[in-house]
Design a protein around this motif. Structure first.
Motif, PDB file in Angstrom:
ATOM      1  N   GLU A 170     -53.143   2.404  -7.261  1.00 25.14           N
ATOM      2  CA  GLU A 170     -54.546   1.990  -7.392  1.00 25.14           C
ATOM      3  C   GLU A 170     -55.549   2.982  -6.772  1.00 25.14           C
ATOM      4  O   GLU A 170     -56.730   3.035  -6.894  1.00 25.14           O
ATOM      5  N   LEU A 171     -54.951   3.944  -5.968  1.00 25.13           N
ATOM      6  CA  LEU A 171     -55.796   5.009  -5.533  1.00 25.13           C
ATOM      7  C   LEU A 171     -56.267   6.077  -6.439  1.00 25.13           C
ATOM      8  O   LEU A 171     -57.400   6.719  -6.001  1.00 25.13           O
TER       9      LEU A 171
ATOM     10  N   ILE B 171     -47.549   0.192  -6.175  1.00 22.07           N
ATOM     11  CA  ILE B 171     -48.683  -0.355  -6.790  1.00 22.07           C
ATOM     12  C   ILE B 171     -50.037  -0.001  -5.947  1.00 22.07           C
ATOM     13  O   ILE B 171     -50.853   0.604  -6.984  1.00 22.07           O
ATOM     14  N   GLU B 172     -50.051   0.050  -4.951  1.00 24.32           N
ATOM     15  CA  GLU B 172     -51.139   0.354  -3.788  1.00 24.32           C
ATOM     16  C   GLU B 172     -51.536   1.921  -4.119  1.00 24.32           C
ATOM     17  O   GLU B 172     -52.553   2.339  -4.057  1.00 24.32           O
ATOM     18  N   ASN B 173     -50.217   2.821  -4.426  1.00 22.37           N
ATOM     19  CA  ASN B 173     -50.413   4.136  -4.477  1.00 22.37           C
ATOM     20  C   ASN B 173     -51.264   4.537  -5.653  1.00 22.37           C
ATOM     21  O   ASN B 173     -52.181   5.252  -5.691  1.00 22.37           O
TER      22      ASN B 173
ATOM     23  N   ARG C 210     -52.458   9.588 -12.084  1.00 22.98           N
ATOM     24  CA  ARG C 210     -51.242   8.918 -12.217  1.00 22.98           C
ATOM     25  C   ARG C 210     -50.012   9.553 -12.625  1.00 22.98           C
ATOM     26  O   ARG C 210     -49.041   9.196 -12.244  1.00 22.98           O
TER      27      ARG C 210
ATOM     28  N   GLN D  36     -49.782  -3.717 -13.622  1.00 26.12           N
ATOM     29  CA  GLN D  36     -50.449  -3.376 -12.619  1.00 26.12           C
ATOM     30  C   GLN D  36     -50.723  -2.023 -12.183  1.00 26.12           C
ATOM     31  O   GLN D  36     -51.685  -1.589 -11.911  1.00 26.12           O
TER      32      GLN D  36
ATOM     33  N   ASP E 295     -44.768  -2.959  -3.653  1.00 30.54           N
ATOM     34  CA  ASP E 295     -46.397  -3.370  -3.417  1.00 30.54           C
ATOM     35  C   ASP E 295     -46.891  -1.732  -2.815  1.00 30.54           C
ATOM     36  O   ASP E 295     -48.016  -1.826  -3.269  1.00 30.54           O
ATOM     37  N   GLU E 296     -46.276  -1.128  -1.971  1.00 30.40           N
ATOM     38  CA  GLU E 296     -46.644   0.235  -1.760  1.00 30.40           C
ATOM     39  C   GLU E 296     -46.790   1.193  -3.072  1.00 30.40           C
ATOM     40  O   GLU E 296     -47.873   1.681  -3.148  1.00 30.40           O
TER      41      GLU E 296
END
Length: 138
Positions: free
Chosen positions: A11-12, A7-9, A19, A104, A4-5
């Motif tokens: 998304e930044l 994926i959040e990273n 990426r 994602q 989850d972390e």
């Protein structure tokens, strides 16, 4: 780091180039694989690069993985997989929906077909290790 972390990273970053650099940085953060593991027994077939993936026993029946590659981007992709699969039970590994994770973080749209095939060859090696662990218990 959890998936989850991760994926959040991802998304930044608005741009794929950012990426891509992040994936390379993830690979740089992996510890080098010990030479005794850089053998055909641990080599991932189906990758254009040299890739080694080593299943290691973890606590409570969990599996951990170590990986290395001679390609910076492939080593980074291996780091993504280690985040998704390390320290999981064999059953959790089998149940992990990597296609969803892949989508994602945007990798599904930005990898060449050859690199994608190599990525999923690494996934298959991880899942085969999990299946072997399950079979050994039965």
């Amino acid at each position: 780091m959890t998936i989850d972390e991760l994926i959040e990273n991802f998304e930044l970053f608005d741009e794929w180039e950012d990426r891509y650099r992040y994936v390379i940085d993830l690979g740089r953060a992996l510890p080098p694989l010990e030479p005794q593991y850089q053998t055909d027994a641990f080599k991932v077939e189906g990758c254009m690069s040299q890739v080694w993936l080593v299943p290691l026993p973890g606590e409570g029946g969990r599996l951990r993985f170590a990986a290395d590659s001679d390609s910076a981007i492939v080593k980074g992709l291996a780091a993504v997989l280690l985040t998704a699969y390390s320290d999981k039970t064999p059953e959790e590994i089998q149940a992990t929906d990597l296609e969803s994770i892949f989508s994602q973080i945007g990798l599904d749209q930005h990898l060449s077909p050859n690199r994608r095939n190599g990525f999923f060859s690494m996934v298959e090696k991880i899942k085969a290790s999990a299946r072997a662990r399950i079979a050994a218990r039965d």
